[in-house]
Each structure stands twice: as C-alpha cells, then as structure tokens.
Design a protein around this motif. Sequence first.
Motif, PDB file in Angstrom:
ATOM      1  N   VAL A 137       0.823  -1.238  -0.050  1.00  0.00           N
ATOM      2  CA  VAL A 137       0.015  -0.185  -0.037  1.00  0.00           C
ATOM      3  C   VAL A 137       0.854   1.247  -0.037  1.00  0.00           C
ATOM      4  O   VAL A 137       1.910   1.389   0.775  1.00  0.00           O
ATOM      5  N   PHE A 138       0.557   2.226  -0.988  1.00  0.00           N
ATOM      6  CA  PHE A 138       1.212   3.399  -0.939  1.00  0.00           C
ATOM      7  C   PHE A 138       0.258   4.668  -0.854  1.00  0.00           C
ATOM      8  O   PHE A 138      -0.879   4.619  -1.399  1.00  0.00           O
ATOM      9  N   MET A 139       0.203   5.389   0.345  1.00  0.00           N
ATOM     10  CA  MET A 139      -0.870   6.204   0.780  1.00  0.00           C
ATOM     11  C   MET A 139      -0.521   7.587   0.035  1.00  0.00           C
ATOM     12  O   MET A 139       0.454   8.008  -0.207  1.00  0.00           O
ATOM     13  N   ASN A 140      -1.551   8.196  -0.570  1.00  0.00           N
ATOM     14  CA  ASN A 140      -1.588   9.519  -1.202  1.00  0.00           C
ATOM     15  C   ASN A 140      -1.802  10.668  -0.290  1.00  0.00           C
ATOM     16  O   ASN A 140      -2.617  10.640   0.536  1.00  0.00           O
ATOM     17  N   ASP A 141      -0.643  11.634  -0.241  1.00  0.00           N
ATOM     18  CA  ASP A 141      -1.057  12.621   0.584  1.00  0.00           C
ATOM     19  C   ASP A 141      -1.754  14.015   0.169  1.00  0.00           C
ATOM     20  O   ASP A 141      -1.804  14.666   0.833  1.00  0.00           O
TER      21      ASP A 141
END
Length: 562
Positions: free
Chosen positions: A108-112
């Motif tokens: 998972v890569f979280m979007n800022d």
Amino acid sequence: MRSIHLLLLFGLGLPITGCQQESPQIPVQNDAQFDSEAVVRLTDISSATQLAEFRHNNGTTGNKYFPETMSGGGGFIDVDADGDLDIVGVAGSPLPTSTSASVGDISVFMNDGSGTFIPSAMEGLQNLAGYGMGVYGADLDNDGDQDLVYTTLGPNAILLNQGDHFEATQGDLLARRANEWSTAALIFDLDSDGWLDILIGNYVDWGLEKDLFCTTDGNRKGYCTPELYEGTSAVLYRNRQDGTFQEATTGSGFEAMTGKTLGMAMLDVNSDGLPDVVVANDTDPDQLFVNLGNGVFKESGVASGMAFDERGRARAGMGIDAGITDNGDQQSVFVGNFSDEMIGVYRHLRGTSFIDRSAGSGIGQPSILTLAFGLKLTDVNLDGYLDVFVANGHVEETVELVRDNVFYRQRPHLFISDGQGGFTDQADEAGFEAYVGRAAAAGDIDGDGDEDLILFENGGPLHLWKNESGGNGVTIAIEQTGNNRDGIGSTIELWASGQHQQRMIRTGGSYLSASSLTATFGLGNALSADSVLVHWPDGNVQIVTNLNPGRHLIQRADQDQR
C-alpha cells in the motif's frame, strides 16, 4: 490536498423505467467548443517517488511453472477513506511447493492528496495465504470505507477495512475453494438489495503435480497454452448483510461460467437499470451474462456476437472493459487478446447484439503482434471521448528466439478516439517504453479532473503516469447514506457544450486491476459542465448544474434506510 467540491442533491422524483425512459432535456449554458486536436501529455512519476520501492515477485524458479507468467495485479483504492486514491499492488511470492505454502503481501502506498505516495504497512495485509493475483476494492459492509477482495492461486481473501487495519472474514467459506486459481473479481449488487455481492472468475485446474512439459524449440521447457488445461468454474458469493457471505452460484446462471476467465466488466447492455456482466475467457468463448432480475443471469455470449472472432474461433481473452467511445449513445466492449490476435472491439447494435469492429476501428491491425493484458477505457486528452489504454507484455521470455517480430517486453497502446468510431495509437506521444505489462488502471490521483494511469509489470516495478494533457475535466464521486454507499451500478450523464457523455460507477474491468470508483468526463475547452444527472440504482434521479473543472463529491441525503 486538493479541494473536493461537495454537492448535496435532492431527488427529482424521476423513476427509471428501463429502455423507454428518456432523460430530462437539459439546457446548454455555454458555447465553448470541444478541442478536436487535444494533445496527450503523460509524465512518468514512478521513479521520482517512493513508488520505486515496489517490485512484483512472480516466484520464478526456472521451472517454467504456468502461474509465473500471469500475475501482477494492483490499482487505485482509497484505503484510508480520505477522498484521495491510494495505490495497492500485489507484491507476489514464491509458488507453493510440496513442503511449503505460498504467502504474500499487498503493498500500500498512501496518497498525501497531491499525488505523492508514501509506503504504508497496513496491518492485516501481510503474510496472506496463496500466490497473489488481483486486488479489488469496494465498501462491502456499508461502513464508509473500501474493503478488499484478494484473488490468488490458493485461498482467496475478503478483507474488511477497520480504519487502521484489515480483518479477514469467513476464511472457512473461502477455504472450500482453496485449491482453485482465481483471477478476476467483480463486486456489484446483483439482486438490488443495497448490499454488494462478489463474483470470482477462475482460470485453469493447475498444480505442481499437474504441470505439463511444453516447448517451443523442441528442447527447453516453456510455458504451456491454457488449452492444455481444464477450466474451473466461477463462484458467486451473496452478501448476508452482516459482514459475511454465502456461496450462491447454483441457480444464479453463473454455473455457465466454466473457466479460463481472466477479465470481467460490468455494463447495462439492455438499458434496463440492472447490471450485466461481460467475461473475457482465455482460449474459450467470451461470454455475456444478462441480468433477468432477482439475482438470476442468462448467458448470451454466442448470440451477442462477442464469443468468437470473425473466423469463428475463440481468442485468448484477458483484459476487458466497456463504455461509450464515440458520439453515439451505444457502448462498445473491448477485449485484449494474445499476439497474432486483434484486440476485440464490439459495438452494441440493439438488445444484446454487438458487431465486431476490430479491424474497422483502427485498433485491430496495430494490436496483432502485441499481447494485451490490462485494458482500461479513459478519456486521456479530455476531449469528451473515451480512449483505450492497453498494458502489453509477452508470457515467454524466449519468444524472440522463435519470432523476429514479437517481443517479450512490449510498449503499451494508447488508442485515442476520434469520436466517430476510429482510433489512432499515440503511444509515441505518450513516451511509453517497453514493459512486461499486466494490470492497468485509471484514476484521478490529484483531484484535477483528469485520470492518471498506472501499469504493473510481471516480475518488475509499477509505472505511474501523471496526466498533464491540459484541457478541462470533471471527476465525480457519488455517495449515498445507508446501503451501497458508493452507488455502484449508478449511471451518470453529463452535458457540456452540447455534447452528451455517460459513465457507470462500477468495479472490475481490465486485468487483475482496481480503478477508481468515480466517473471522469473530459470537457475540452468548455469552462464548466452544464448539467449532470445521477441515476441511482433504485431508480431515483438527481440533477446538478454548472460544475467547474476538478473533483466533486455528490452526496445523496434522501435515501431511505433499508
């Protein structure tokens, strides 16, 4: 974080009555013209962010096991319910052996909020059983966040989002099918009860003990064609409205979905307001399941004209998507196929009938030598017409030893619609390189009203392209209180500068992929969308006017609690 325009709408009391229903006449409020020569400008931002840390593990051992060639799933899912699309990817794992089971992670890569992504180790997404294939997102328990369906060679997983972690539900139910090779998943409300159900497409009956020796040069082992393996049938899970599911394949009509499935897409083929399902099968006829109501479907693939190519042969169907790509009001179905086979292009005629336009569309000839996996419709240049993004890549690393015009690493296609039913490949303008492409998805990562693109490689990295093509666009997310919170199955119509467009809110499509649960419309040079109609699954219709470019959330406040 970019601003999200919140629009709270109230029903007009306009029931949908199927194909006889006419949309209300909407006045056009500006006279800007759509740009007929809109440019394509995509910027690869993968290496400039921490996304470069991702690398898919296909478990290659040198033994040429069939599943190694097929994995590489992922896409866009709003994991933390903040309105910004995050990126999820199937990290992969070694294949199971006689002494060990396969275990893998979902990355998972979280979007800022600005389109910058940060790795996140979400609890509950590590050490998942099975050799991972695809990941799909939707709100299964109606609590306001996106849950996950994870398909594998092995036990699939339904992962409920608890805010800061995921919890697997009903492992005992899914364990009944733990030896199957699952690929595509479609999450939709099949019986109109407001709770989302799950259809799982299965591929072939494969295991280490069933692995066959195949060769292209008479000496070295290569990967076998799926024609040598038996297919395994689909499974349907009905939502029990308490966070659990029950198997409900028998009597649904999906018993006819007998295997080698790699892609599924949702559409409303006969405009009756009920979700239908089109299926891409590998070396078996493609299928169309028409919704008869009450959760029962009829298979009509052969009658539809989509089952075979123009010579009456089944093709190697993989990625699939559907939508309106020209200035008419009829949708087309696109199916990615193997090298030496055109991408299938089927335009709707009437009822459940389609006509094959693979050659006439301009897509057929350029796609003959490529091997298409992920396939996603998206209006890249924001001219108001859906284009076709295709992730290509061969399955055999040594193919160049026996073919001088087919390559292992292949450049994607980007077929730009001319609005008249024709397409031109603008992969050159997009600056694409050659990849071992598998999953392909689209979503607006930064709220600017256009869709960005992602591609996952088999045994390699992911690639994220920020869309900087210019022009104006509107991204619309919808939300209702109570059940089916994301309005999956809803149809959204938009008018701008005299042009009419239509999208469906849906899951599925492409290959092992999750795209955004929103609708993005290109406005070209128009300064705003004149009018938008939301057709909710229960028949209620709502309207809003004068939407500026950017991202909008339309909330429905009048729905009765069920």
